[in-house]
Design a protein around this motif. Sequence first.
Motif, PDB file in Angstrom:
ATOM      1  N   ILE A 317      53.620   7.129 -44.944  1.00  0.00           N
ATOM      2  CA  ILE A 317      54.868   6.491 -44.517  1.00  0.00           C
ATOM      3  C   ILE A 317      54.813   6.164 -43.020  1.00  0.00           C
ATOM      4  O   ILE A 317      55.239   5.094 -42.585  1.00  0.00           O
ATOM      5  N   ALA A 318      54.254   7.095 -42.225  1.00  0.00           N
ATOM      6  CA  ALA A 318      54.274   6.940 -40.768  1.00  0.00           C
ATOM      7  C   ALA A 318      53.247   5.943 -40.258  1.00  0.00           C
ATOM      8  O   ALA A 318      53.530   5.182 -39.322  1.00  0.00           O
ATOM      9  N   VAL A 319      52.039   5.932 -40.856  1.00  0.00           N
ATOM     10  CA  VAL A 319      50.957   5.100 -40.321  1.00  0.00           C
ATOM     11  C   VAL A 319      51.324   3.623 -40.269  1.00  0.00           C
ATOM     12  O   VAL A 319      51.149   2.965 -39.225  1.00  0.00           O
ATOM     13  N   PRO A 320      51.830   2.998 -41.371  1.00  0.00           N
ATOM     14  CA  PRO A 320      52.180   1.573 -41.269  1.00  0.00           C
ATOM     15  C   PRO A 320      53.244   1.294 -40.207  1.00  0.00           C
ATOM     16  O   PRO A 320      53.198   0.256 -39.534  1.00  0.00           O
ATOM     17  N   ILE A 321      54.213   2.205 -40.056  1.00  0.00           N
ATOM     18  CA  ILE A 321      55.260   2.012 -39.051  1.00  0.00           C
ATOM     19  C   ILE A 321      54.664   2.054 -37.649  1.00  0.00           C
ATOM     20  O   ILE A 321      54.977   1.220 -36.786  1.00  0.00           O
ATOM     21  N   VAL A 322      53.790   3.028 -37.403  1.00  0.00           N
ATOM     22  CA  VAL A 322      53.161   3.155 -36.088  1.00  0.00           C
ATOM     23  C   VAL A 322      52.297   1.938 -35.782  1.00  0.00           C
ATOM     24  O   VAL A 322      52.333   1.383 -34.679  1.00  0.00           O
ATOM     25  N   ILE A 323      51.512   1.479 -36.768  1.00  0.00           N
ATOM     26  CA  ILE A 323      50.660   0.307 -36.563  1.00  0.00           C
ATOM     27  C   ILE A 323      51.514  -0.927 -36.263  1.00  0.00           C
ATOM     28  O   ILE A 323      51.183  -1.741 -35.391  1.00  0.00           O
ATOM     29  N   GLY A 324      52.640  -1.066 -37.006  1.00  0.00           N
ATOM     30  CA  GLY A 324      53.526  -2.201 -36.760  1.00  0.00           C
ATOM     31  C   GLY A 324      54.089  -2.190 -35.354  1.00  0.00           C
ATOM     32  O   GLY A 324      54.177  -3.243 -34.697  1.00  0.00           O
ATOM     33  N   ARG A 325      54.466  -1.018 -34.854  1.00  0.00           N
ATOM     34  CA  ARG A 325      55.007  -0.923 -33.504  1.00  0.00           C
ATOM     35  C   ARG A 325      53.947  -1.224 -32.454  1.00  0.00           C
ATOM     36  O   ARG A 325      54.223  -1.858 -31.433  1.00  0.00           O
TER      37      ARG A 325
END
Length: 333
Positions: A317-325
């Motif tokens: 859940i966290a990895v795609p959000i972090v990459i997007g940011r």
Amino acid sequence: MTTANPRAVPDRLENRWMGALKSWEFLLLLVAVAVFIFNSFATPYFLSPWSISDATFNFTERAIIALAMAMVIISGEIDLSVAGILALASTAMGAAAQMGADVPLLIAIGLGTGLVCGAVNGALVAGLKLPSIVVTIGTMSLFRGISYIVLGDQAFTEYPPGFSYFGQGYVYWVISFELVLFLVMAALFAVLLHRTSFGRSVFAIGNNPTAAQFSGIRVRRIKFILFLLTGVMSGLAAILLTSRLGSTRPSIAQAWELEVVTIVVLGGVSILGGSGSILGVVIAGCVMGLVTFGLGLLNVPGIVMSIVLGAMLITVIAVPIVIGRIRQGLARR
């Protein structure tokens, strides 16, 4: 003498291959291969054909539920009552078996119980427009609570002899009936989601339900059908699991909600809705099965497995959000 020019690869075909290699599904496939290789070195028993066959039992029942759960999450909703539905369906089948019900009737009861439970969820979410996470947390406790009321600390153990085939039988050599059924259901859900107008409507609802409503999509009806699907698939999983265990207890499939959601999110389905694929869910189910089976062969305690599953869920859940940011920050610069 002239040499023939090499045949050029069409841009469309080249872009398609490059897109596939960069996809989440391809990354998951590499992870599955890596886990398989690790398990083969970690224990000498893993490479036995029967051991690999046993590994499929570690994910088929959960992954069958995950197929329907994926569509619910893509639509922007969630169903946390699936394990409770499974427990209630198993209890209903067990009670009927004690009264002498035959195998076809038990199957009908299992699927019918799942259908009714799914209809309850669908009516509350789609009909009354209540938040799905709140509704299904409530029905999760309700459905399993009914099982505890019926059984208490007892168990149903008397089932017809032919009932054991669904969870223990093999179609050919080491290929289990459960695995074949899962692959068939995966193919059906892939067609439903990716090749029909119903599937396109599910994606549209997940991206923007208001716009989908104004474009003529019957949002409430589709959401109701999706909850029916999760109920039926939970009932199907109840048939397989009860058949494999040969007994019913109210604690059956305890905490499967976490594992099913982990499979779906690990498969690349956005927890916010609007994107995902059945292929990713299938590969994620295999990864989960290999991980848990390998840990089991290494005698890793169950609590450690729970920690691993929780860490996997948070990570995906966290990895795609972090990459997007990070990408947004680079774009601004």
